[in-house]
Design a protein around this motif. Structure first.
Motif, PDB file in Angstrom:
ATOM      1  N   THR A 132       0.743  -0.903   0.221  1.00 21.47           N
ATOM      2  CA  THR A 132      -0.137   0.247  -0.336  1.00 21.47           C
ATOM      3  C   THR A 132       0.727   1.220  -0.184  1.00 21.47           C
ATOM      4  O   THR A 132       0.666   2.742   0.471  1.00 21.47           O
ATOM      5  CB  THR A 132      -1.379  -0.253   1.266  1.00 21.47           C
ATOM      6  OG1 THR A 132       0.055  -0.163   2.706  1.00 21.47           O
ATOM      7  CG2 THR A 132      -1.901  -1.224   1.229  1.00 21.47           C
ATOM      8  N   VAL A 134       2.812   3.670  -1.768  1.00 18.89           N
ATOM      9  CA  VAL A 134       3.092   4.416  -3.737  1.00 18.89           C
ATOM     10  C   VAL A 134       4.734   4.583  -3.519  1.00 18.89           C
ATOM     11  O   VAL A 134       4.906   5.834  -3.080  1.00 18.89           O
ATOM     12  CB  VAL A 134       1.976   5.300  -3.695  1.00 18.89           C
ATOM     13  CG1 VAL A 134       2.422   6.040  -4.941  1.00 18.89           C
ATOM     14  CG2 VAL A 134       0.961   4.979  -3.804  1.00 18.89           C
ATOM     15  N   HIS A 301      -4.397   6.174  -5.859  1.00 16.79           N
ATOM     16  CA  HIS A 301      -4.613   4.658  -5.321  1.00 16.79           C
ATOM     17  C   HIS A 301      -5.344   4.577  -3.708  1.00 16.79           C
ATOM     18  O   HIS A 301      -5.635   3.844  -3.774  1.00 16.79           O
ATOM     19  CB  HIS A 301      -2.818   4.637  -4.412  1.00 16.79           C
ATOM     20  CG  HIS A 301      -2.410   3.478  -3.447  1.00 16.79           C
ATOM     21  ND1 HIS A 301      -2.451   2.039  -3.892  1.00 16.79           N
ATOM     22  CD2 HIS A 301      -2.926   2.962  -2.213  1.00 16.79           C
ATOM     23  CE1 HIS A 301      -2.170   1.138  -3.238  1.00 16.79           C
ATOM     24  NE2 HIS A 301      -2.055   1.384  -1.991  1.00 16.79           N
ATOM     25  N   LYS A 302      -5.015   5.839  -2.961  1.00 12.88           N
ATOM     26  CA  LYS A 302      -6.084   5.989  -1.711  1.00 12.88           C
ATOM     27  C   LYS A 302      -7.327   6.001  -2.547  1.00 12.88           C
ATOM     28  O   LYS A 302      -8.516   5.094  -1.297  1.00 12.88           O
ATOM     29  CB  LYS A 302      -5.649   7.486  -0.843  1.00 12.88           C
ATOM     30  CG  LYS A 302      -4.579   7.595  -0.565  1.00 12.88           C
ATOM     31  CD  LYS A 302      -4.313   6.634   0.815  1.00 12.88           C
ATOM     32  CE  LYS A 302      -3.163   6.573   1.285  1.00 12.88           C
ATOM     33  NZ  LYS A 302      -2.510   5.786   2.012  1.00 12.88           N
ATOM     34  N   GLN A 304      -8.536   4.407  -4.733  1.00 12.22           N
ATOM     35  CA  GLN A 304      -8.893   3.060  -4.909  1.00 12.22           C
ATOM     36  C   GLN A 304      -8.951   1.974  -3.583  1.00 12.22           C
ATOM     37  O   GLN A 304     -10.048   1.358  -3.263  1.00 12.22           O
ATOM     38  CB  GLN A 304      -7.559   2.468  -5.880  1.00 12.22           C
ATOM     39  CG  GLN A 304      -7.686   1.711  -6.659  1.00 12.22           C
ATOM     40  CD  GLN A 304      -7.127   1.631  -7.835  1.00 12.22           C
ATOM     41  OE1 GLN A 304      -6.025   0.996  -7.103  1.00 12.22           O
ATOM     42  NE2 GLN A 304      -6.806   1.414  -9.323  1.00 12.22           N
ATOM     43  N   GLU A 305      -8.597   2.205  -2.774  1.00  8.32           N
ATOM     44  CA  GLU A 305      -8.349   1.567  -1.706  1.00  8.32           C
ATOM     45  C   GLU A 305      -9.903   1.916  -0.457  1.00  8.32           C
ATOM     46  O   GLU A 305     -10.220   0.760  -0.285  1.00  8.32           O
ATOM     47  CB  GLU A 305      -7.249   1.906  -0.807  1.00  8.32           C
ATOM     48  CG  GLU A 305      -6.116   1.400   0.310  1.00  8.32           C
ATOM     49  CD  GLU A 305      -4.921   2.322   0.388  1.00  8.32           C
ATOM     50  OE1 GLU A 305      -3.734   2.206   0.290  1.00  8.32           O
ATOM     51  OE2 GLU A 305      -5.635   3.166   1.735  1.00  8.32           O
TER      52      GLU A 305
END
Ligand code: ADP
Ligand code: MG
Length: 463
Positions: A132, A134, A301-302, A304-305
């Motif tokens: 997790t 990046v 990314h966040k 998506q998370e």
């Protein structure tokens, strides 16, 4: 519906819509704008029935808040029109304008889950992993070294491994990623994760409780010792000496030590030279502020998370505007998500621009102060600042006090003793207890998560 909203009251007839407007008008003057919008948007009178008014509110959060904080004021205002009124029922009812909040967040996703740091038994947050994290130019070296450490525990060139950098740039995440990785690949290894403050407190407690042997044994038994924020190791000689011996024991037997700090070893004030020199024996890597590209990657990314969908122009705009650190980026993302859920709207460029204006997100670290936090919390809970900082242990005071401690910790990275001082001379163990209590409660407590995210919104619009 229109007929129902016309209510007969013996001699007088009022249009309840107008009454509510007037009531809101009166309340608006006595409340700050942020507070007013937060709590009274999308509220209405559903019905007036003899001595009972039914007020529709958009969610349970507003329901709790109106009931516990504004009830007296609302009642007083309504009684100007309905003198017989004695009771108000706050009823959760979808406002005509609000679409289903699920349009923004999928089920089970807390809107403001950022600060919730769930931990497993080793004290590690299971979501802080390499997967997790990046990687970008600002943290590439630190990341590569961390991965190497996790693979080759105790290898001389990486022992100790010392990571330093500014607030919210991912030091704790990386430190814990090493722990989680080793835990996965070598489940039998003993891993200890502790902040330097925890080390200090445990040491002092061990001294007082005559449990020094157990303390020494525990720390000197570790295969992997992860110490977060080593700059907060107390300046007291006994503690530094104890850490010195722990360090030596582990190092001599090729067991791995990893530390994080906000600065290089030699720059930590009041750290004994024999310690600072040792901290530089192995690998020292820094993490810098992320560049635009990395900030965008992290945001994607966040999202998506968290299962949140933001249009790409919104993401780009946020990455451009929120520059200072990753915690702030993430915090802002949560604010937007919470806001969308609270009001049942979609994230748009316009909304985000407004929120950035409001939150002054790019000004936060400059203007925020302990004073601002105390004032904001006091106002938020309708408390007197003196009471908030005082010693009385009423439940209504203790919670806001602990929230204050938590915010000073999470937003300003104050040490526990410093928070204690800012709160009028509280013991640092009391502070630690308070911060940990809120941190634990945040896990899975959506109301508290929202409470905090609203508080932060206020904090940064004041600061
Ligand atoms: P620090 O310890 O340096 O103050 P943290 O490790 O607590 O910062 O990071 C703050 C927040 O930002 C955490 O939620 C963390 O997961 C997140 N974060 C930091 N760096 C990254 C990264 N490179 N990739 C993904 N998330 C990150
Ligand atoms: Mg940290």
């Amino acid at each position: 519906m229109a007929e129902q909203q016309l209510v007969d009251q013996e001699s007088e007839t009022h249009d309840v819509g107008q009454v509510w407007k007037a009531t809101l008008g009166a309340l608006e003057v006595s409340l700050s704008k942020a507070n007013f919008t937060t709590w009274f948007k999308n509220t209405r009178i559903i019905q007036i029935d003899d001595d009972l008014a039914t007020v529709g509110v958009p969610n349970t959060f507003a329901q709790e808040w109106l009931r516990s904080k504004y009830h007296e004021q609302i009642l007083a205002q309504l009684r100007e029109f309905y003198p017989n009124l004695r009771r108000i029922d706050y009823h959760v009812a979808t406002a005509h304008t609000a679409p289903a909040p699920d349009a923004v967040l999928p089920h089970g996703t807390g809107p403001a889950s950022a600060p919730a740091e769930a931990t497993n038994e080793s004290g590690l947050n299971p979501s802080h992993t390499f997967a997790t994290f990046v990687v970008g130019s600002s943290n590439r070296l630190a990341h590569a070294a961390a991965a190497a450490v996790a693979k080759n525990l105790g290898a001389a060139q990486y022992n100790p491994f010392y990571i330093y950098g500014g607030v919210g740039l991912g030091k704790t995440h990386l430190l814990q990623a090493i722990g989680n990785e080793v835990r996965r690949t070598h489940p039998k290894k003993t891993i200890i994760y502790a902040s330097a403050e925890r080390f200090t407190t445990e040491f002092i407690e061990a001294l007082q409780g005559k449990k020094l042997e157990a303390f020494k044994k525990r720390y000197r038994n570790a295969d992997l010792l992860l110490i977060d924020d080593i700059q907060f190791l107390t300046s007291k000689e006994a503690t530094q000496e104890e850490f010195f011996h722990t360090f030596n024991t582990l190092h001599q037997t090729n067991r791995q030590i990893v530390m994080t700090s906000d600065t290089r070893p030699q720059m930590i004030p009041q750290l004994a030279p024999r310690l600072s020199s040792r901290f530089g024996w192995g690998m020292v890597a820094d993490i810098q502020s992320p560049d635009l590209e990395t900030r965008q990657a992290i945001l994607r990314h966040k999202c998506q998370e968290k299962g949140v969908v933001f249009p790409s122009d919104v993401l780009e705009y946020v990455a451009q505007r929120v520059q200072s650190n990753i915690r702030e980026l993430e915090g802002f993302l949560n604010t937007v998500a919470a806001h969308c859920q609270l009001y049942g709207i979609e994230p748009s460029l316009k909304l985000v621009q407004q929120l950035i204006e409001q939150a002054g997100a790019d000004r936060r670290n400059i203007h925020l102060s302990a004073d601002v936090i105390c004032d904001t919390v006091a106002e938020f809970y309708s408390l007197d600042r003196v009471e908030l900082l005082g010693k009385r242990r009423h439940k209504e005071l203790v919670h806001p006090r602990q929230i204050t401690m938590y915010l000073m910790r999470s937003e300003m990275s104050f040490s526990y003793p410093k928070i204690g001082k800012a709160l009028g001379g509280k013991d640092h163990t009391t502070v630690m207890h308070g911060v940990e209590k809120i941190t634990k409660e945040l896990v899975g407590n959506e109301a508290l998560q929202r409470e905090l995210s609203l508080l932060k919104e206020r904090l940064y619009s004041t600061a």
